[in-house]
Design an enzyme around this catalytic site. Structure first.
Site, PDB file in Angstrom:
ATOM      1  CG  PHE A   1      53.686 -18.489  67.491  1.00 42.55           C
ATOM      2  CD1 PHE A   1      54.486 -19.611  67.365  1.00 42.55           C
ATOM      3  CD2 PHE A   1      54.228 -17.349  68.069  1.00 42.55           C
ATOM      4  CE1 PHE A   1      55.804 -19.606  67.815  1.00 42.55           C
ATOM      5  CE2 PHE A   1      55.538 -17.321  68.518  1.00 42.55           C
ATOM      6  CZ  PHE A   1      56.318 -18.456  68.401  1.00 42.55           C
TER       7      PHE A   1
ATOM      8  CG  LEU B   1      40.529 -20.978  62.637  1.00 44.88           C
ATOM      9  CD1 LEU B   1      40.075 -21.968  61.577  1.00 44.88           C
ATOM     10  CD2 LEU B   1      41.790 -21.489  63.340  1.00 44.88           C
ATOM     11  CB  SER B   2      41.059 -13.621  63.023  1.00 43.85           C
ATOM     12  OG  SER B   2      41.382 -13.585  64.404  1.00 43.85           O
TER      13      SER B   2
ATOM     14  CG  ASP C   1      34.369 -13.479  67.746  1.00 43.29           C
ATOM     15  OD1 ASP C   1      34.941 -13.098  68.786  1.00 43.29           O
ATOM     16  OD2 ASP C   1      34.233 -12.751  66.741  1.00 43.29           O
TER      17      ASP C   1
ATOM     18  CG  LEU D   1      47.336 -17.695  75.093  1.00 44.02           C
ATOM     19  CD1 LEU D   1      46.811 -18.193  76.424  1.00 44.02           C
ATOM     20  CD2 LEU D   1      48.212 -18.765  74.459  1.00 44.02           C
TER      21      LEU D   1
ATOM     22  CE1 TYR E   1      48.289  -6.997  71.310  1.00 40.40           C
ATOM     23  CE2 TYR E   1      50.491  -6.051  71.326  1.00 40.40           C
ATOM     24  CZ  TYR E   1      49.647  -7.112  71.569  1.00 40.40           C
ATOM     25  OH  TYR E   1      50.139  -8.298  72.075  1.00 40.40           O
TER      26      TYR E   1
ATOM     27  CB  VAL F   1      61.785  -9.343  64.274  1.00 42.91           C
ATOM     28  CG1 VAL F   1      62.275  -9.803  65.648  1.00 42.91           C
ATOM     29  CG2 VAL F   1      62.959  -8.817  63.445  1.00 42.91           C
ATOM     30  CB  VAL F   2      63.091 -14.607  65.189  1.00 40.38           C
ATOM     31  CG1 VAL F   2      63.858 -15.896  64.881  1.00 40.38           C
ATOM     32  CG2 VAL F   2      63.803 -13.824  66.284  1.00 40.38           C
TER      33      VAL F   2
ATOM     34  NE  ARG G   1      60.796  -4.978  69.776  1.00 41.01           N
ATOM     35  CZ  ARG G   1      60.961  -3.666  69.902  1.00 41.01           C
ATOM     36  NH1 ARG G   1      61.894  -3.185  70.718  1.00 41.01           N
ATOM     37  NH2 ARG G   1      60.199  -2.834  69.238  1.00 41.01           N
TER      38      ARG G   1
END
Length: 314
Positions: free
Chosen positions: A11, A33-34, A57, A78, A146, A189-190, A213
Site C-alpha cells: 500500500f 506479495l504476502s 523474499d 518497507l 510486531y 481502520v479508515v 489515532r
C-alpha cells in the site's frame, strides 16, 4: 539514481515507487506479495524509469545479492509483516520478516554502501500523555511482537550508522490510509470503515472506541518517506510523521457514516496490545526535512472513499 524499494507492491510502497518515478529515478521493486499486490503497481510498470519487479523474499540472501549488483544509491526498506494480530498469533513470522529480514537487507546495504531508509511504525510507542504529541524521545513499549520486532530492526539499522558510518534513517509514520489500502480485516481502520459503509454494512468498533489515532494520508506519507532518503540531515536519526491531530475511533466512525445506528461495538481482539492515544508531533520532520502534511483528514477520507467506490480491485 538507482533505487530499490522492498515491499514496493504494498500500500505505502506503491505510492513511494510512484513518487520516485515522478522524481526521475530508476526503480526496482522487491516484494513477495504476502501483503502487497501486483495490481498496485500495474499502472507504474510501463513508466520508463521502472526497471524491474522481483517476486522474492527479503530473507533470500541469493535474491538480495543478485539485486544489489544494480548499484543502488538508496534502499527504501518497507518490506515487512505489518499486522498486529498476526504477530500475536504467529510471532516467529513477524520476527523473521521484520528483524532477520531487515538484517539481511542491511548487510547488502553495508556491502555496497547503500543508504537505508527503514520503515518502522508508531506502534512502537507507549500511549500519548502530552497534548503536544509524541516526539521521537517518547517512551517506547513493545506491546505486540510486531512492535518488538520493529524495535529490534530499528536498533540494528541505527547500529550500522554508528558502527560502520552507513547512512541510515528510521522513520515512524503514524497510521497511514488512502487509496490502494486493503479494505478487508487486515486493512486500516479508515479503509475498512469506508468499505463497510459503501457495502451497506455496520461499522464494527473494537472495545469502547475511545482509543485515538493520528491518521496520515498516504501521499503525504510517501512524500515524507522519499524525502528521508534524499536528505543527509536525517542520517542516524529516528523521525516521526503524522497529521498532528488525533481522533477517537468513535468520532471517526461517525464522521464516515453520520448515523449512530450504523455503528456497533464488538469485543476487542487484542486489548493487551491496544494503544489508547496516538498523536504525532512531527516538528523534527519539519526541522530536518521541511516536511509537513498537506491533506486534511476530511479531504483524505473523501479521496479514499472515492477510490474505493470506483474500483473492484480490493
Amino acid at each position: 539514481m538507482n533505487v530499490l524499494v522492498t515491499g514496493g507492491a504494498g500500500f505505502i510502497g506503491r505510492w513511494v515507487v510512484k513518487r520516485l518515478l515522478e522524481d526521475g529515478h530508476q526503480v526496482w521493486v522487491l516484494d513477495d506479495l504476502s501483503n502487497g499486490r501486483r495490481e498496485n503497481i500495474a499502472d507504474l510498470e510501463s513508466h520508463p524509469g521502472f526497471r524491474a519487479f522481483v517476486h522474492g523474499d527479503i530473507k533470500d540472501e541469493g535474491t538480495l545479492e543478485e539485486l544489489f549488483r544494480n548499484q543502488f544509491s538508496i534502499c527504501y526498506h518497507l518490506g515487512a509483516s505489518i499486522n498486529v494480530q498476526d504477530s500475536i498469533d504467529d510471532p516467529r513470522t513477524a520476527f523473521n520478516n521484520d528483524t532477520v529480514g531487515t538484517f539481511y537487507v542491511l548487510e547488502q546495504c553495508r556491502k555496497h554502501n547503500v543508504k537505508m531508509v527503514f520503515m518502522s511504525t508508531c506502534m512502537v510507542y507507549d500511549r500519548c500523555t502530552d497534548e503536544k504529541g509524541i516526539t521521537e524521545e517518547h517512551p517506547i513499549k513493545p506491546a505486540s511482537p510486531y512492535a518488538g520486532a520493529k524495535i529490534a530492526g530499528e536498533n540494528m539499522v541505527l547500529s550500522y550508522y554508528f558502527a560502520y558510518g552507513l547512512p541510515t534513517v528510521v522513520i515512524r509514520p503514524f497510521n497511514t490510509y488512502g487509496p490502494f489500502q486493503k479494505t478487508g480485516g487486515e486493512g486500516g481502520v479508515v479503509a475498512v470503515f469506508l468499505k463497510r459503509k459503501l457495502s451497506g454494512e455496520t461499522l464494527n468498533i473494537y472495545g469502547d472506541g475511545t482509543q485515538t489515532r493520528d491518521l496520515l494520508y498516504v501521499e503525504d506519507c510517501a512524500r515524507f518517506v522519499v524525502q528521508a532518503g534524499y536528505s543527509d540531515a536525517v542520517n542516524g536519526h529516528i523521525v516521526n510523521a503524522g497529521l498532528g491531530r488525533d481522533i477517537s475511533i468513535n468520532d471517526l466512525a461517525l464522521m464516515i457514516v453520520q448515523d449512530p445506528k450504523s455503528i456497533q461495538h464488538v469485543e476487542h481482539i487484542h486489548p493487551q496490545s491496544e494503544i489508547q492515544k496516538l498523536l504525532c508531533n512531527y516538528e523534527k520532520a519539519t526541522r530536518l526535512l521541511g516536511w509537513k502534511p498537506e491533506v486534511t483528514l476530511e479531504e483524505g477520507i473523501r479521496r479514499t472513499e472515492e477510490w474505493i467506490a470506483s474500483t473492484n480491485l480490493i
